[in-house]
Write an enzyme that holds these catalytic residues in place. Sequence first.
Site, PDB file in Angstrom:
ATOM      1  N   TYR A 143       3.047  13.038  28.261  1.00 39.57           N
ATOM      2  CA  TYR A 143       4.127  12.125  28.652  1.00 39.57           C
ATOM      3  C   TYR A 143       4.597  12.391  30.079  1.00 39.57           C
ATOM      4  O   TYR A 143       5.156  11.506  30.721  1.00 39.57           O
ATOM      5  CB  TYR A 143       5.332  12.281  27.716  1.00 39.57           C
ATOM      6  CG  TYR A 143       5.280  11.449  26.465  1.00 39.57           C
ATOM      7  CD1 TYR A 143       4.217  11.551  25.575  1.00 39.57           C
ATOM      8  CD2 TYR A 143       6.310  10.567  26.159  1.00 39.57           C
ATOM      9  CE1 TYR A 143       4.189  10.797  24.421  1.00 39.57           C
ATOM     10  CE2 TYR A 143       6.282   9.808  25.003  1.00 39.57           C
ATOM     11  CZ  TYR A 143       5.224   9.929  24.136  1.00 39.57           C
ATOM     12  OH  TYR A 143       5.203   9.175  22.994  1.00 39.57           O
ATOM     13  N   LYS A 190      -5.463  20.127  18.916  1.00 39.05           N
ATOM     14  CA  LYS A 190      -6.834  19.623  18.910  1.00 39.05           C
ATOM     15  C   LYS A 190      -7.655  20.667  19.671  1.00 39.05           C
ATOM     16  O   LYS A 190      -8.304  20.383  20.681  1.00 39.05           O
ATOM     17  CB  LYS A 190      -6.865  18.232  19.582  1.00 39.05           C
ATOM     18  CG  LYS A 190      -8.187  17.506  19.476  1.00 39.05           C
ATOM     19  CD  LYS A 190      -8.491  16.964  18.076  1.00 39.05           C
ATOM     20  CE  LYS A 190      -9.915  16.457  18.010  1.00 39.05           C
ATOM     21  NZ  LYS A 190     -10.323  16.032  16.658  1.00 39.05           N
ATOM     22  N   ASP A 222      -6.077  15.299  13.713  1.00 37.40           N
ATOM     23  CA  ASP A 222      -6.675  14.252  12.870  1.00 37.40           C
ATOM     24  C   ASP A 222      -6.566  14.624  11.396  1.00 37.40           C
ATOM     25  O   ASP A 222      -6.231  13.808  10.541  1.00 37.40           O
ATOM     26  CB  ASP A 222      -8.133  13.954  13.291  1.00 37.40           C
ATOM     27  CG  ASP A 222      -8.972  15.203  13.502  1.00 37.40           C
ATOM     28  OD1 ASP A 222      -8.413  16.333  13.518  1.00 37.40           O
ATOM     29  OD2 ASP A 222     -10.205  15.077  13.662  1.00 37.40           O
ATOM     30  N   ASP A 246       4.903  12.477  18.349  1.00 34.77           N
ATOM     31  CA  ASP A 246       5.328  11.073  18.364  1.00 34.77           C
ATOM     32  C   ASP A 246       4.616  10.324  17.245  1.00 34.77           C
ATOM     33  O   ASP A 246       5.230   9.602  16.455  1.00 34.77           O
ATOM     34  CB  ASP A 246       4.983  10.454  19.727  1.00 34.77           C
ATOM     35  CG  ASP A 246       5.335   8.982  19.785  1.00 34.77           C
ATOM     36  OD1 ASP A 246       6.442   8.619  19.352  1.00 34.77           O
ATOM     37  OD2 ASP A 246       4.491   8.189  20.261  1.00 34.77           O
ATOM     38  N   ASP A 250       6.168   9.233  13.124  1.00 32.21           N
ATOM     39  CA  ASP A 250       6.204   7.867  12.571  1.00 32.21           C
ATOM     40  C   ASP A 250       5.521   7.852  11.213  1.00 32.21           C
ATOM     41  O   ASP A 250       5.997   7.232  10.264  1.00 32.21           O
ATOM     42  CB  ASP A 250       5.478   6.877  13.499  1.00 32.21           C
ATOM     43  CG  ASP A 250       6.434   6.180  14.465  1.00 32.21           C
ATOM     44  OD1 ASP A 250       7.449   6.808  14.849  1.00 32.21           O
ATOM     45  OD2 ASP A 250       6.168   5.022  14.845  1.00 32.21           O
TER      46      ASP A 250
HETATM   47  C1  IPM Z   1      10.032   7.896  20.101  1.00 31.51           C
HETATM   48  C2  IPM Z   1       9.603   6.668  20.832  1.00 31.51           C
HETATM   49  C3  IPM Z   1       9.537   6.989  22.330  1.00 31.51           C
HETATM   50  C4  IPM Z   1       8.521   8.093  22.519  1.00 31.51           C
HETATM   51  C5  IPM Z   1       9.228   5.793  23.203  1.00 31.51           C
HETATM   52  C6  IPM Z   1      10.195   4.645  22.986  1.00 31.51           C
HETATM   53  C7  IPM Z   1       9.176   6.168  24.670  1.00 31.51           C
HETATM   54  O1  IPM Z   1       8.382   6.220  20.335  1.00 31.51           O
HETATM   55  O2  IPM Z   1      11.144   8.405  20.386  1.00 31.51           O
HETATM   56  O3  IPM Z   1       9.290   8.363  19.237  1.00 31.51           O
HETATM   57  O4  IPM Z   1       7.314   7.832  22.587  1.00 31.51           O
HETATM   58  O5  IPM Z   1       8.929   9.252  22.612  1.00 31.51           O
HETATM   59 MG    MG Z   2       7.708   7.272  18.624  1.00 31.92          MG
END
Ligand code: IPM
Ligand code: MG
Length: 354
Positions: A143, A190, A222, A246, A250
């Site tokens: 990032y 990884k 993975d 990240d 999710d």
């Molecule tokens: C998160 C989001 C952010 C990230 C984006 C919106 C930049 O996906 O907080 O997980 O990738 O960190």
């Molecule tokens: Mg995210």
Amino acid sequence: MSKKNIVVLAGDGIGPEITSAAVNVLKKTAEAFGHEFTFDYKLLGGCAIDKFGVPLPDETVTACKASDGVLLGAVGGPKWDGMPADLRPEKGLLGIRKALGLFANLRPAVIYPELAAASPLKEEVLARGVNVMVVRELIGGIYFGPRGTKDDGKTAYDTEIYSENEVRRIAKVAFDLARGRRKKVTSVDKANVLLSSRLWRRVVEEVHKDYPDVELNHIYVDNAAMQLVRDPSQFDVLLCPNMFGDILSDEASQITGSIGLLPSSSLGTEKAGLFEPIHGSAPDIAGKDVANPVATILAAAMLLDNMGLNAEARAVERAVSEFISEGWRTPDLGEGKRVGCAEAGRLIAGRVHA
Ligand code: IPM
Ligand code: MG
């Protein structure tokens, strides 16, 4: 009695609705416990671009740095999708993380038994329990590594890069947290391909020497993605570099049934931490009073904990649990006593007691 100054970054989309519900709950908490909270509203993301032409105005950074903690809604939306990369709302979020030195992002994924039906996983898999804490490194890695374009824009690159110090400090956070949980850290990398992952693994092992009471395993990213849906009960603390965290957070959130329930905290080198729901700005439902404010309210509870107000944080969590077990449901949670965002905030606030 404590006095606390909280900066609220409502942001875009459903951000203003969910933060308003959470501020309601914080106000009720202050009242119930005899504290004085002030709320300082600042702009971040698309709304800041509209007003100041930049996603992260200086005055927002200054206010956050001086505060006792920051409550964030969400940023971004289709309105700003056409902006150049450096002027997108998300850039504001990355910028405030960096400015506050927020290297540790904690994203708990837990199942509320009443809501297990909303999970895409089979009942027998869930029965083994889901309580995963994703510890994501937040201000390093790909990032923030060197990036650019070349060949007149025909080639582009980003760089995954970690130093020993960056890995060490996030690994310590993971091991410390594991001590208060099931004493198990699974470090994600990884290392079969990436040099940065080999360094990550080596430093995590070094830090582990100070935590002989905590079990450490390494897993390739993975495989981690696969194991999370096969049997999430095997994970306690998942320690991840920025981008892997990240992605896996999710995934972890989705196995709990609703992304609308999960809060996250970002902690770092300054006094102020940043607390936000893990979901986004949901522009499709913005302004309709149907968003689920629970994740933001639980983020407010994490903020209370971080300000040393632990009994207050527990009171907020209890109020949320009561609200859920009484059957109140925003539309994302399926069948039940239908409730909108603002009303959900009022009902939860009404259940906060000292
Ligand atoms: C998160 C989001 C952010 C990230 C984006 C919106 C930049 O996906 O907080 O997980 O990738 O960190
Ligand atoms: Mg995210």
